[in-house]
Design a protein around this motif. Structure first.
Motif, PDB file in Angstrom:
ATOM      1  N   ARG A 104     -22.736   5.846  13.448  1.00 29.47           N
ATOM      2  CA  ARG A 104     -21.550   6.668  13.710  1.00 29.47           C
ATOM      3  C   ARG A 104     -21.872   7.598  14.865  1.00 29.47           C
ATOM      4  NH1 ARG A 104     -18.008   9.645   9.032  1.00 29.47           N
ATOM      5  NH2 ARG A 104     -16.302  10.299  10.402  1.00 29.47           N
ATOM      6  N   ALA A 105     -21.164   7.448  15.969  1.00 28.04           N
ATOM      7  CA  ALA A 105     -21.526   8.147  17.199  1.00 28.04           C
ATOM      8  C   ALA A 105     -21.572   9.658  17.028  1.00 28.04           C
ATOM      9  CB  ALA A 105     -20.547   7.772  18.314  1.00 28.04           C
ATOM     10  N   GLU A 106     -20.609  10.229  16.291  1.00 30.74           N
ATOM     11  CA  GLU A 106     -20.514  11.688  16.232  1.00 30.74           C
ATOM     12  C   GLU A 106     -21.622  12.345  15.410  1.00 30.74           C
ATOM     13  OE1 GLU A 106     -16.627  12.357  14.716  1.00 30.74           O
ATOM     14  OE2 GLU A 106     -17.178  12.040  12.636  1.00 30.74           O
ATOM     15  N   THR A 107     -22.288  11.570  14.553  1.00 29.76           N
ATOM     16  CA  THR A 107     -23.367  12.142  13.751  1.00 29.76           C
ATOM     17  C   THR A 107     -24.721  11.511  14.056  1.00 29.76           C
ATOM     18  OG1 THR A 107     -22.941  10.554  11.961  1.00 29.76           O
ATOM     19  CG2 THR A 107     -21.798  12.677  11.840  1.00 29.76           C
ATOM     20  N   ALA A 108     -24.750  10.541  14.955  1.00 29.43           N
ATOM     21  CA  ALA A 108     -25.972   9.758  15.178  1.00 29.43           C
ATOM     22  C   ALA A 108     -27.129  10.613  15.681  1.00 29.43           C
ATOM     23  CB  ALA A 108     -25.692   8.629  16.162  1.00 29.43           C
ATOM     24  N   HIS A 109     -26.868  11.570  16.566  1.00 26.29           N
ATOM     25  CA  HIS A 109     -27.963  12.339  17.156  1.00 26.29           C
ATOM     26  C   HIS A 109     -28.692  13.138  16.086  1.00 26.29           C
ATOM     27  CE1 HIS A 109     -29.953  15.549  19.531  1.00 26.29           C
ATOM     28  NE2 HIS A 109     -30.105  14.585  20.408  1.00 26.29           N
ATOM     29  N   GLY A 110     -27.953  13.830  15.227  1.00 23.95           N
ATOM     30  CA  GLY A 110     -28.578  14.601  14.172  1.00 23.95           C
ATOM     31  C   GLY A 110     -29.328  13.730  13.188  1.00 23.95           C
ATOM     32  N   PHE A 111     -28.735  12.583  12.862  1.00 23.88           N
ATOM     33  CA  PHE A 111     -29.383  11.669  11.925  1.00 23.88           C
ATOM     34  C   PHE A 111     -30.668  11.109  12.523  1.00 23.88           C
ATOM     35  CE2 PHE A 111     -30.074   7.358  10.312  1.00 23.88           C
ATOM     36  CZ  PHE A 111     -30.181   7.624   8.952  1.00 23.88           C
ATOM     37  N   MET A 112     -30.626  10.717  13.790  1.00 24.37           N
ATOM     38  CA  MET A 112     -31.802  10.143  14.427  1.00 24.37           C
ATOM     39  C   MET A 112     -32.948  11.144  14.472  1.00 24.37           C
ATOM     40  SD  MET A 112     -30.352   7.681  17.514  1.00 24.37           S
ATOM     41  CE  MET A 112     -29.488   8.992  18.373  1.00 24.37           C
ATOM     42  N   SER A 113     -32.656  12.416  14.747  1.00 24.94           N
ATOM     43  CA  SER A 113     -33.705  13.426  14.787  1.00 24.94           C
ATOM     44  C   SER A 113     -34.285  13.671  13.399  1.00 24.94           C
ATOM     45  CB  SER A 113     -33.163  14.736  15.363  1.00 24.94           C
ATOM     46  OG  SER A 113     -32.160  15.292  14.524  1.00 24.94           O
ATOM     47  N   PHE A 114     -33.471  13.479  12.363  1.00 21.07           N
ATOM     48  CA  PHE A 114     -33.888  13.728  10.983  1.00 21.07           C
ATOM     49  C   PHE A 114     -34.836  12.649  10.472  1.00 21.07           C
ATOM     50  CE2 PHE A 114     -33.087  13.368   6.353  1.00 21.07           C
ATOM     51  CZ  PHE A 114     -33.442  14.645   5.957  1.00 21.07           C
ATOM     52  N   VAL A 115     -34.589  11.391  10.818  1.00 25.05           N
ATOM     53  CA  VAL A 115     -35.345  10.276  10.216  1.00 25.05           C
ATOM     54  C   VAL A 115     -36.379   9.649  11.138  1.00 25.05           C
ATOM     55  CG1 VAL A 115     -33.400   9.719   8.711  1.00 25.05           C
ATOM     56  CG2 VAL A 115     -33.671   8.481  10.884  1.00 25.05           C
ATOM     57  N   SER A 116     -36.425  10.047  12.402  1.00 26.95           N
ATOM     58  CA  SER A 116     -37.396   9.441  13.321  1.00 26.95           C
ATOM     59  C   SER A 116     -38.808   9.548  12.768  1.00 26.95           C
ATOM     60  CB  SER A 116     -37.333  10.128  14.692  1.00 26.95           C
ATOM     61  OG  SER A 116     -36.191   9.734  15.395  1.00 26.95           O
ATOM     62  N   GLY A 117     -39.516   8.420  12.728  1.00 25.48           N
ATOM     63  CA  GLY A 117     -40.882   8.385  12.239  1.00 25.48           C
ATOM     64  C   GLY A 117     -41.007   8.138  10.753  1.00 25.48           C
ATOM     65  N   MET A 118     -39.902   8.227   9.996  1.00 29.42           N
ATOM     66  CA  MET A 118     -39.952   7.957   8.559  1.00 29.42           C
ATOM     67  C   MET A 118     -40.130   6.469   8.308  1.00 29.42           C
ATOM     68  SD  MET A 118     -37.026  10.327   6.779  1.00 29.42           S
ATOM     69  CE  MET A 118     -37.110  12.119   6.789  1.00 29.42           C
ATOM     70  N   TYR A 119     -40.698   6.150   7.162  1.00 28.60           N
ATOM     71  CA  TYR A 119     -40.885   4.751   6.785  1.00 28.60           C
ATOM     72  C   TYR A 119     -39.530   4.057   6.682  1.00 28.60           C
ATOM     73  CZ  TYR A 119     -41.921   0.612   4.023  1.00 28.60           C
ATOM     74  OH  TYR A 119     -42.010  -0.678   3.575  1.00 28.60           O
ATOM     75  N   GLY A 120     -39.445   2.857   7.252  1.00 30.37           N
ATOM     76  CA  GLY A 120     -38.210   2.079   7.187  1.00 30.37           C
ATOM     77  C   GLY A 120     -37.277   2.312   8.353  1.00 30.37           C
ATOM     78  N   TYR A 121     -37.665   3.222   9.254  1.00 30.08           N
ATOM     79  CA  TYR A 121     -36.834   3.478  10.428  1.00 30.08           C
ATOM     80  C   TYR A 121     -37.644   3.099  11.677  1.00 30.08           C
ATOM     81  CZ  TYR A 121     -33.634   5.775   7.209  1.00 30.08           C
ATOM     82  OH  TYR A 121     -32.770   6.018   6.178  1.00 30.08           O
ATOM     83  N   TRP A 122     -37.515   3.829  12.730  1.00 31.26           N
ATOM     84  CA  TRP A 122     -38.200   3.503  13.980  1.00 31.26           C
ATOM     85  C   TRP A 122     -39.366   4.466  14.180  1.00 31.26           C
ATOM     86  CZ3 TRP A 122     -33.160   4.640  13.095  1.00 31.26           C
ATOM     87  CH2 TRP A 122     -32.771   5.967  13.278  1.00 31.26           C
ATOM     88  N   GLU A 123     -40.389   4.001  14.888  1.00 31.49           N
ATOM     89  CA  GLU A 123     -41.578   4.833  15.116  1.00 31.49           C
ATOM     90  C   GLU A 123     -41.401   5.747  16.319  1.00 31.49           C
ATOM     91  OE1 GLU A 123     -44.897   2.271  15.448  1.00 31.49           O
ATOM     92  OE2 GLU A 123     -44.778   1.535  13.367  1.00 31.49           O
ATOM     93  N   PRO A 154     -19.781   3.040  19.192  1.00 32.19           N
ATOM     94  CA  PRO A 154     -21.164   3.074  19.676  1.00 32.19           C
ATOM     95  C   PRO A 154     -21.265   3.221  21.180  1.00 32.19           C
ATOM     96  CG  PRO A 154     -20.528   0.818  19.159  1.00 32.19           C
ATOM     97  CD  PRO A 154     -19.420   1.697  18.660  1.00 32.19           C
ATOM     98  N   GLU A 155     -20.200   2.872  21.901  1.00 33.80           N
ATOM     99  CA  GLU A 155     -20.235   2.957  23.363  1.00 33.80           C
ATOM    100  C   GLU A 155     -20.247   4.388  23.869  1.00 33.80           C
ATOM    101  OE1 GLU A 155     -15.856   3.110  22.304  1.00 33.80           O
ATOM    102  OE2 GLU A 155     -17.624   2.043  21.579  1.00 33.80           O
ATOM    103  N   ALA A 156     -20.043   5.369  22.979  1.00 31.71           N
ATOM    104  CA  ALA A 156     -19.938   6.768  23.394  1.00 31.71           C
ATOM    105  C   ALA A 156     -21.155   7.241  24.183  1.00 31.71           C
ATOM    106  CB  ALA A 156     -19.738   7.659  22.170  1.00 31.71           C
TER     107      ALA A 156
END
Length: 232
Positions: A104-123, A154-156
């Motif tokens: 979801r484009a409008e919440t993606a930035h906050g979510f990505m910063s929250f989970v980056s590096g966690m198991y099951g996501y991206w390193e 997603p094109e945002a």
């Protein structure tokens, strides 16, 4: 097809979002999905984001974004449409075990910063990347296994070239047995061969070809004569 039909049976249709014409048509007729990639297009306020959000919730994805079986925010109840929408098809496993992701484009930035590096996501640390590079990192990492992938505009964050990269990712998802439902304003994404495009508006919901889309016609007219739209 993981989902081949969407229906909705609310107790009452006298309130929002059932008053939005596309949602009202969804309640009346349902929506059949017959290709692995489906686009919903329409003006702001047409209901496309409301519908994809409800589909994500019904499948078991957090409405604010993320993967199946994980909650970014646990205290948010389902939306009214998310409570009443029904998904039909080859849906296997419980909601925690299903493969899928909601971008979801409008919440993606906050979510990505929250989970980056966690198991099951991206390193990778996407906070050290541009917004568009971060989006592509998420897409390349999370859109791999056959599953249901839902995207809201997603094109945002993406350039022209990055949109073409997203098209290739979408093709790969479809090729491996996955399914995509995407709300978008992009004439690039909606040009993807073999995809189904539903146009939302005051008329409700109607299937359309790429060349017949209002957004394509508007972009074509603008590129041919931008000064006309600029009042010059």
């Amino acid at each position: 097809m993981i989902i081949d039909r969407i229906t909705c049976q609310p107790v009452s249709t006298d309130c929002w979002p059932y008053s939005i014409p596309p949602v009202a048509r969804l309640v009346q007729d349902g929506l059949t999905l017959d290709t692995p990639i489906t686009f919903l297009v329409g003006e702001n306020g047409s209901g496309k984001s409301t519908i994809v959000e409800a589909i994500a919730e019904a499948y078991g994805l957090d409405a604010r974004g993320g993967r199946a079986g994980r909650k970014y925010v646990n205290d948010r109840p389902k939306t009214l449409l998310g409570e009443t929408i029904k998904l039909h098809g080859r849906i296997v496993g419980n909601k925690r075990d299903r493969k899928g992701y909601f971008l979801r484009a409008e919440t993606a930035h906050g979510f990505m910063s929250f989970v980056s590096g966690m198991y099951g996501y991206w390193e990778e640390n996407v906070m050290e990347m541009s917004h568009g590079e971060g989006f592509l990192t998420v897409l390349n990492t999370m859109f791999r296994d056959p599953g249901l992938y839902i995207m809201d505009e997603p094109e945002a964050a993406l350039s022209f070239t990055s949109c073409l990269k997203l098209v290739e990712i979408m093709k790969q998802v479809a090729h491996t047995g996955g399914q995509i439902i995407c709300a978008t304003h992009s004439p690039i994404l909606t040009a993807l061969p073999g995809a189904t495009v539903w146009e939302l508006g005051k008329h409700g919901i109607r299937k359309s070809s790429w060349r017949e889309l209002e957004l394509v016609d508007n972009w074509r007219r603008f590129l041919e004569n931008p000064n006309f739209y600029m009042g010059d």
